[in-house]
Design a protein around this motif. Structure first.
Motif, PDB file in Angstrom:
ATOM      1  N   GLU A 182       0.825  -1.209   0.000  1.00 26.12           N
ATOM      2  CA  GLU A 182       0.000   0.000   0.000  1.00 26.12           C
ATOM      3  C   GLU A 182       0.860   1.260   0.000  1.00 26.12           C
ATOM      4  O   GLU A 182       0.535   2.242  -0.672  1.00 26.12           O
ATOM      5  N   GLU A 183       1.957   1.248   0.746  1.00 25.65           N
ATOM      6  CA  GLU A 183       2.868   2.402   0.733  1.00 25.65           C
ATOM      7  C   GLU A 183       3.441   2.622  -0.658  1.00 25.65           C
ATOM      8  O   GLU A 183       3.540   3.762  -1.123  1.00 25.65           O
TER       9      GLU A 183
ATOM     10  N   THR B 243       0.727   4.031  -2.865  1.00 28.57           N
ATOM     11  CA  THR B 243       0.539   5.450  -2.556  1.00 28.57           C
ATOM     12  C   THR B 243       1.615   6.290  -3.240  1.00 28.57           C
ATOM     13  O   THR B 243       1.318   7.334  -3.830  1.00 28.57           O
TER      14      THR B 243
END
Length: 178
Positions: A92-93, A96
């Motif tokens: 997810e990082e 992002t």
């Protein structure tokens, strides 16, 4: 009568000269204002471009940091204990960071020129390919590491092209982008 006519011609000439001088002064002032506005627009465009190019580099660097975390986690899990449980958060990082890079590319498209937006998109594409390699669980750590090594050199080449293009556009060094 001649004196009156001469005086009249003198007054008309002086008035005409004054009017012509005022008209020329007004025209010069308007040209100066237009030139100043063009210079301010060029300065604002340069500032906008500089900010959008820096945003691409910043987003790309954030992605690199997230990718480094993934590689480290895969290196640690290459042993008998298997995949790490923290991959969801790392993925997810990275996503992002990639979304930030995609938004930054749109800012470059707006600020221009188009060839810089194309270079930014190529940088995104290389990073997306690196992302897919890093999260490809079918690859062993050694296979992933080898593929990333190749892609990292491609990333460095693309980043250099982007920086050279930005320097060329901004007028602070760099030759034409290859």
């Amino acid at each position: 009568m001649t004196s009156v006519l001469a005086a009249f011609i003198g007054v008309v000439g002086a008035l005409g000269g004054t009017l012509m001088g005022a008209w020329m002064q007004r025209r010069a002032t308007l040209e100066q204002i237009a030139a100043q506005e063009r210079a301010e627009q060029r300065g604002q465009l340069r500032a906008d471009r500089s900010a959008s190019y820096a945003e691409v580099m910043d987003a790309s660097e954030r992605f690199i940091a997230s990718l480094d975390d993934i590689v480290a986690a895969r290196r640690e899990s290459a042993g008998p204990q298997g995949p790490t449980s923290g991959w969801g958060q790392m993925r997810e990082e990275s996503r992002t960071a990639m979304r930030r890079l995609r938004r930054a590319i749109w800012n470059v498209r707006v600020a221009g020129p188009e060839d810089m937006a194309d270079l930014a998109k190529e940088l995104y594409d290389v990073n997306m390919h690196r992302f897919k390699i890093a999260f490809d669980e079918t690859l062993t750590f050694a296979e992933m590491d080898e593929q990333l090594r190749h892609e990292n050199s491609e990333f460095r080449r693309m980043r250099s092209r982007f920086v050279a293009g930005a320097q060329r556009i901004l007028g602070n060094g760099g030759g034409p982008s290859p």
